[in-house]
Design a protein around this motif. Structure first.
Motif, PDB file in Angstrom:
ATOM      1  N   LEU A  88       7.005  58.123  23.607  1.00 17.98           N
ATOM      2  CA  LEU A  88       7.780  56.922  23.965  1.00 17.98           C
ATOM      3  C   LEU A  88       7.687  57.484  25.746  1.00 17.98           C
ATOM      4  O   LEU A  88       7.225  56.470  25.975  1.00 17.98           O
ATOM      5  CB  LEU A  88       8.977  56.315  23.334  1.00 17.98           C
ATOM      6  N   ARG A  94       1.056  50.891  27.320  1.00 17.48           N
ATOM      7  CA  ARG A  94       0.656  51.257  25.923  1.00 17.48           C
ATOM      8  C   ARG A  94       0.109  50.132  24.951  1.00 17.48           C
ATOM      9  O   ARG A  94      -0.570  50.738  23.811  1.00 17.48           O
ATOM     10  CB  ARG A  94       2.171  51.189  25.112  1.00 17.48           C
ATOM     11  N   ASN A  95      -1.302  49.230  25.240  1.00 15.73           N
ATOM     12  CA  ASN A  95      -2.182  48.502  25.306  1.00 15.73           C
ATOM     13  C   ASN A  95      -3.330  49.535  25.121  1.00 15.73           C
ATOM     14  O   ASN A  95      -4.220  48.367  24.209  1.00 15.73           O
ATOM     15  CB  ASN A  95      -2.178  47.087  26.196  1.00 15.73           C
ATOM     16  N   ILE A  97      -2.883  52.467  24.134  1.00 15.46           N
ATOM     17  CA  ILE A  97      -2.705  53.385  23.288  1.00 15.46           C
ATOM     18  C   ILE A  97      -3.439  53.054  21.694  1.00 15.46           C
ATOM     19  O   ILE A  97      -2.248  52.550  21.481  1.00 15.46           O
ATOM     20  CB  ILE A  97      -1.257  54.709  23.532  1.00 15.46           C
ATOM     21  N   GLN A 124       7.228  48.275  17.052  1.00 16.00           N
ATOM     22  CA  GLN A 124       6.157  47.541  17.820  1.00 16.00           C
ATOM     23  C   GLN A 124       6.487  46.280  17.053  1.00 16.00           C
ATOM     24  O   GLN A 124       5.892  44.626  17.011  1.00 16.00           O
ATOM     25  CB  GLN A 124       5.152  47.930  16.036  1.00 16.00           C
ATOM     26  N   GLN A 130       5.721  46.530  25.262  1.00 14.67           N
ATOM     27  CA  GLN A 130       6.401  48.000  24.625  1.00 14.67           C
ATOM     28  C   GLN A 130       5.487  48.386  24.054  1.00 14.67           C
ATOM     29  O   GLN A 130       5.542  49.628  23.537  1.00 14.67           O
ATOM     30  CB  GLN A 130       7.576  47.969  24.658  1.00 14.67           C
ATOM     31  N   ARG A 131       4.668  47.152  22.973  1.00 14.39           N
ATOM     32  CA  ARG A 131       3.740  47.637  22.111  1.00 14.39           C
ATOM     33  C   ARG A 131       2.798  48.931  21.950  1.00 14.39           C
ATOM     34  O   ARG A 131       1.856  48.265  22.574  1.00 14.39           O
ATOM     35  CB  ARG A 131       3.722  46.454  20.795  1.00 14.39           C
ATOM     36  N   PHE A 132       2.330  49.543  20.972  1.00 15.91           N
ATOM     37  CA  PHE A 132       1.163  50.018  21.193  1.00 15.91           C
ATOM     38  C   PHE A 132       0.151  49.515  21.059  1.00 15.91           C
ATOM     39  O   PHE A 132       0.373  47.762  20.075  1.00 15.91           O
ATOM     40  CB  PHE A 132       1.314  51.413  20.213  1.00 15.91           C
TER      41      PHE A 132
END
Length: 339
Positions: A88, A94-95, A97, A124, A130-132
């Motif tokens: 993290l 992250r968008n 990954i 998520q 902050q989400r993958f």
């Protein structure tokens, strides 16, 4: 009396009507499937076809600027909160990954899956920023146990079977998670608990086909070498291999094999440039960055002795046979969990 007769006549008529209806359904043949109303067949929606021009997928030194997608893959037999916390802290967007995990379908694996899923959901279900991009969890009977100690896992006599199973799990994970827009694949072991936050930016910026960091372990105030699978081959090692049967593997880091290879683990210089490169013949997977094109070209993790090598070292041999260059970063450290 007349009302009574009238009611009796109505009742008799109803009884006769019910009887006629029963006889009709009894003697009438059932409707065949061919006579039934058929559901309408919807025409295929041609708009659902997605076309990917693979020539447009780049893996460059400017990964962030070009918005190149990174797939982080981790076979996970034990969940380390420190691994997740370090993941993290990675600074790459992250968008861009996607995370891929493979968990054993065992009693231990059920616990790992529960812990991993909870950690993933916490992210998520949080802020969109902050989400993958995506998270994929595979469950498979890999035969790998999370109950073994570090000493048991590294015994020489179990290495061929253990690393064959690990290679199989890696291949399943790779084939299942690799997407058509993936530019880079970062193999990050589940027991790597500390890396630089700029790990992805640092490794992609060097624009190498295959690039591995140097894996150490913290022991109090000292740092000591941990992973010995990244090396430069030697003539003694080649001679040893030439005398082996086709089903034997040559391993590094064991007294039984005097290979005299140059090990990247012992090439660390804390005062030297972290971007110093070292050409290698073998690699470990503790923190291994691979251009997705290398995997798409056929370089995978052999589950069998391949030139007397297996799993990650066999992958390096396969990649080099495909004319890809293999490099290491001797002064760029990542850290393994200390049991």
């Amino acid at each position: 009396m007349r009302a009574y007769n009238k009611s009796r006549i109505v009742g008799q008529l109803l009884f006769v009507a019910l009887g006629i209806t029963f006889i009709y359904y009894l003697l009438t043949p059932s409707v065949h499937q061919s006579d039934a109303v058929k559901p309408q067949i919807r025409k295929a929606n041609t708009d659902s076809i997605i076309v990917y021009d693979m020539n447009e997928i780049t893996a460059s030194a400017n990964a962030r600027e070009k918005k190149e997608e990174v797939l982080i893959l981790t076979p996970i037999a034990r969940f380390y909160p420190e691994y997740w916390g370090n993941l993290l802290r990675l600074s790459y967007p992250r968008n861009l990954i996607t995370l891929g995990f493979i968990v054993p379908s065992s009693r231990d694996g059920t616990k790992v899956h529960r812990e991993l899923k909870a950690a993933v959901q916490a992210v998520q279900r949080g802020p969109v920023s902050q989400r993958f991009a995506d998270v994929k969890i595979m469950i498979q009977d890999s035969g790998l146990s999370s109950g073994q100690s570090e000493t048991q896992r590294h015994k020489l006599e179990v290495q061929k079977e253990r690393r064959s199973k690990l290679a199989s799990a890696r291949n399943t994970l790779l084939f299942s998670a690799l997407g058509p827009k993936t530019s880079w694949v970062l193999w990050l072991d589940s027991d790597i608990v500390e890396t630089p936050a700029d790990l992805i930016d640092d490794m992609t910026s060097l624009d190498k086909d295959v690039l591995v960091a140097n894996c150490y372990q913290r022991q109090g105030e000292k740092v000591v070498p941990y992973d010995f699978n990244s090396w430069i081959d030697s003539e003694p090692a080649k001679e040893l291999a030439s005398k082996m049967s086709k089903d034997e593997i040559l391993l590094e880091g064991y007294r039984e094999f005097a290979t005299f290879r140059t090990l990247m683990a012992y090439s660390y210089d804390e005062h030297a440039d972290k971007r110093t490169l070292m050409k290698l013949d073998g690699v470990g997977t503790t923190a291994l960055m691979v251009k997705a094109a290398v995997h798409r070209d056929g370089a995978v993790f052999p589950t069998f002795p391949f030139y007397h090598l297996i799993e990650s070292e066999g992958f390096a041999k396969m990649a080099s046979r495909l004319k890809y260059d293999i490099y290491g970063l001797p002064n760029y450290l990542v850290f393994h969990y200390n049991e």
